[in-house]
Design an enzyme around this catalytic site. Sequence first.
Site, PDB file in Angstrom:
ATOM      1  N   SER A  99       0.828  -1.205   0.000  1.00 55.45           N
ATOM      2  CA  SER A  99       0.000   0.000   0.000  1.00 55.45           C
ATOM      3  C   SER A  99       0.867   1.262   0.000  1.00 55.45           C
ATOM      4  CB  SER A  99      -0.945  -0.027   1.196  1.00 55.45           C
ATOM      5  OG  SER A  99      -1.831   1.065   1.169  1.00 55.45           O
ATOM      6  N   ASP A 245      -1.392   1.423  -3.757  1.00 60.31           N
ATOM      7  CA  ASP A 245      -2.145   0.352  -4.419  1.00 60.31           C
ATOM      8  C   ASP A 245      -3.500   0.830  -4.915  1.00 60.31           C
ATOM      9  OD1 ASP A 245      -3.026   0.599  -1.764  1.00 60.31           O
ATOM     10  OD2 ASP A 245      -3.579  -1.497  -1.605  1.00 60.31           O
TER      11      ASP A 245
END
Length: 454
Positions: A99, A245
């Site tokens: 992420s 992401d």
Amino acid sequence: MAADLSQLVKAYDVRGVVPDQWDEPLAELFGAAFVRVTGASAIVTGHDMRPSSPGLSRAFARGAAAQGADVTEIGLCSTDQLYYASGALDLPGAMFTASHNPAQYNGIKLCRAGAAPVGQDTGLAEIRTLAEQWSDAGAPAPAATTGTITRRETLTDYAAHLRSLVDLTAIRPLKVVVDAGNGMGGHTVPTVFEGLPLDLVPLYFELDGTFPNHEANPLDPANLVDLQKRVREEGADLGIAFDGDADRCFVVDEHGDPVSPSAITALVASRELARNGGRGIVIHNLITSWSVPEVVKENGGTPVRTRVGHSFIKAEMAKAGAIFGGEHSAHYYFKDFWNADTGMLAALHVLAALGGQDGPLSALVAQYDRYTGSGEINSTVADQTDRLAAVRAAYEGQEGITLDTLDGLTVTSADWWFNVRPSNTEPLLRLNAEARDEATMTEVRDEVLAIIRG
């Protein structure tokens, strides 16, 4: 490699430094364990643009296939694109990403078929146990019949599904700056936005998992500076920033001022309720603004308050049959997206709302941003329990004040509220406060911080 899996396997996902904490051989064991725990005969995998992602993803696929599962690899994708594939193909999924974390990190976000979350209480603890056993004793015996590994393109279908949920064909033309932060938004945005009445100004669309321009974490104001500057320079209608992401989206208005994720939650909730005839349950966590449940009720809906964390939101979405859910961290969850979070769908809602009327974004969101919030403030403490007890003692028994312990401690009065909750992974207490005006919020915030840090 001696893996410390207690540090690697978190509450909701796998995340750690590569290769110090995990590597491809361990990823292979995770793949085997995932198949064993889910009992899946087939799975889908995807990965982000980090240098270590393709190798880790392929190793996981080998481990899964060795246990007899057929693996569909969708390759480079955003996390919500992997959730789309899990939902559309009805397969358990594994997304390789860390992420917004720095480049040396990587991780796995796991889900069951239909994008149902896998967390500590829903299979992740068992996956960790098997991986630990096998890392000591050796890999498990392969299945009698090895699974296949095949490639499949899903980006076009993912974009078509999102666009089927929000109609942007009739909006007025908008100029939008999008900061992908060298993350997966640079891969998905061009396809999702293609053919729409949008003048797209791309910022950092080159996929680069070393994040050469800034961290792909728009929750940190420092990482919004470039977007804010470009919006003002271009005279754009708005700016959108995605994390690494691309499952979260952050919005800035035509002045470059950040729009609160609570205001976005309220705006999207009003649109989703309108789509559902003014009826439906909307989930919000306990540190979103008072504005959110107010707007939900005003639009005919039923607000349901839950703990912080995507596994709690997703579980409550499924349990309550909710149509939408939102978090302060800019995660947005949709019934029409298998109860999973997708920043891209939230972004499309914002574009549709803005383009469906003539005013600027600042005026549009003002009706959804009614109070003054502190944002999340972290304090390092020696003893979380002791400091939390001190806060409780300071407010307990006061007239007109209520306390609840759904997640940490929430203290509420007629004009303000605050929540203090411990971090699960660090010696921190997290404070969020909100009030009807800036002066009251500042007073409450400082008073609570003095107790926490005392």
